[in-house]
Design an enzyme around this catalytic site. Sequence first.
Site, short mmCIF file in Angstrom:
data_model
loop_
_atom_site.label_atom_id
_atom_site.label_comp_id
_atom_site.label_asym_id
_atom_site.label_seq_id
_atom_site.Cartn_x
_atom_site.Cartn_y
_atom_site.Cartn_z
N GLY A 213 41.06 59.76 56.39
CA GLY A 213 42.24 59.69 57.24
C GLY A 213 43.13 60.89 57.06
N ASN A 214 44.30 60.84 57.63
CA ASN A 214 45.27 61.92 57.44
C ASN A 214 46.67 61.31 57.30
OD1 ASN A 214 46.64 61.89 60.18
ND2 ASN A 214 44.50 62.20 60.79
N ARG A 215 47.66 62.16 57.10
CA ARG A 215 48.99 61.68 56.73
C ARG A 215 49.88 61.29 57.90
NH1 ARG A 215 49.55 62.81 51.34
NH2 ARG A 215 48.21 64.47 50.56
N SER A 216 49.37 61.33 59.11
CA SER A 216 50.23 61.02 60.26
C SER A 216 50.69 59.55 60.22
CB SER A 216 49.47 61.28 61.55
OG SER A 216 50.20 60.76 62.64
N ALA A 281 47.18 62.59 65.45
CA ALA A 281 46.42 63.50 64.60
C ALA A 281 44.99 62.97 64.59
CB ALA A 281 47.01 63.53 63.20
#
Length: 414
Positions: A213-216, A281
């Site tokens: 995943g990512n930090r969005s 994102a």
Amino acid sequence: MGIFDGRRIVLGVTGGIAAYKAVEVCRRLVDAGAHVSPILTKGAEKFIGRATFDALASEKVQTSLWEEEHPIPHTNLGQKADLILVCPATARLLSDYRTGRSADLLTATLLATRAPVIVCPAMHTEMWEQPSVQENIKELIQRGVEIVGPEEGRLAGGDDGAGRLSDPVSIVAAVERVLNSGLNSQIQDFAGLQVLVSAGGTKEPICPVRYIGNRSSGKQGHAIAIEAATRGAVVTCVTTEPSQSPQHPHLRVVAVETADEMAQAVFSQAAKSDLVIMAAAVADFTPVTKSDKKIKKSEEGLEIHLEPTVDILASLGSSHNGKQILVGFAAETNDLEENAKKKLNTKGVDLIVANDVSEANVGFNHDTNAAVLFDSTGRRTELPLADKRHIAQAILDIALKLRVDKHREIGETQ
Ligand code: CTP
């Protein structure tokens, strides 16, 4: 006709020497057509009499949670207000407001409102420069409170320095700006338009337990979605954070997890949308194989093979009809402007919103953002640090203008 006709403003006055200037602010607001409900704190009454505000404002001064005609004066005032103006604001007020302390009628009203709030601090320089006061100010700004002043100048006791209340003309100008901004106004400039927004970071499963995943957080996309709905659009928000999505009768939330699901959801809606805003994102890569059982720990380490996902925005950019406005984001940690301009062209979009996600308080998971916007006509717009709803508002303003210009151009060539 006054510029504030029909607008309800709660004017909170706290106990500082500058309280006398609130009288002029009150008179100017009333002259411009506002309905002004004054609240004085106990401290304010030491500096200025009730009779002055009783005579100038639109209703009698209120000072207490317990002695007013209305049984719950704070919710009555807070819910009806179009705006709350605290002028002047002491260090105590800033601290109580920041910490959510309901200490008197004014702080209770500030807690009981969804209206925009303007705070005009005034105090001695030493107090204003205290780290605790500055932290309170910073936090309030991040929450979307508009801070006006203070300015440098003469202070009580013959001192000079920062801490002087802004002049009444500037304070009233700030009230006008906030009331006229899309945040709380009745502007319906998106009425009749379909807006598609994507929000959040996609999650690419590795196994039933883990994902890439990512930090969005989805906050910027959600802010755009609610802002567009408030301004009259019919909005579809495709989001990986549906539980965090704001709610509105004209806002439909489509929950997705992966880049592939987001692509399906966006593609199915895009053709009928007047504006498409890809704030999500989206993962650029996804695991080639997804284990259907939890991958167990092993001594040998783990290799995960990734394959590219579909670039949703680029795909829309290569196929969208001439009338649609396509907005992309560029999350960068370096060479912001160069990378953003490149994305504007390679993705074929009308507007790119670039933010430097390595900067403090910008981008992922913050309530504030700062951005530089480039549009296909070569215009560059800088949006300084502000809460995400204000950034959303500015993005929509520009996108709508691009749409109007595009339609005019198409009309002229037909
Ligand atoms: N985007 C998309 N589909 C992808 C990747 C990105 O639609 N598979 C969109 C994002 O929603 C955003 C824009 O493309 O509006 C730019 O995303 P960003 O992550 O900044 O750039 P990338 O295209 O992924 O390129 P890079 O990671 O190399 O900077």
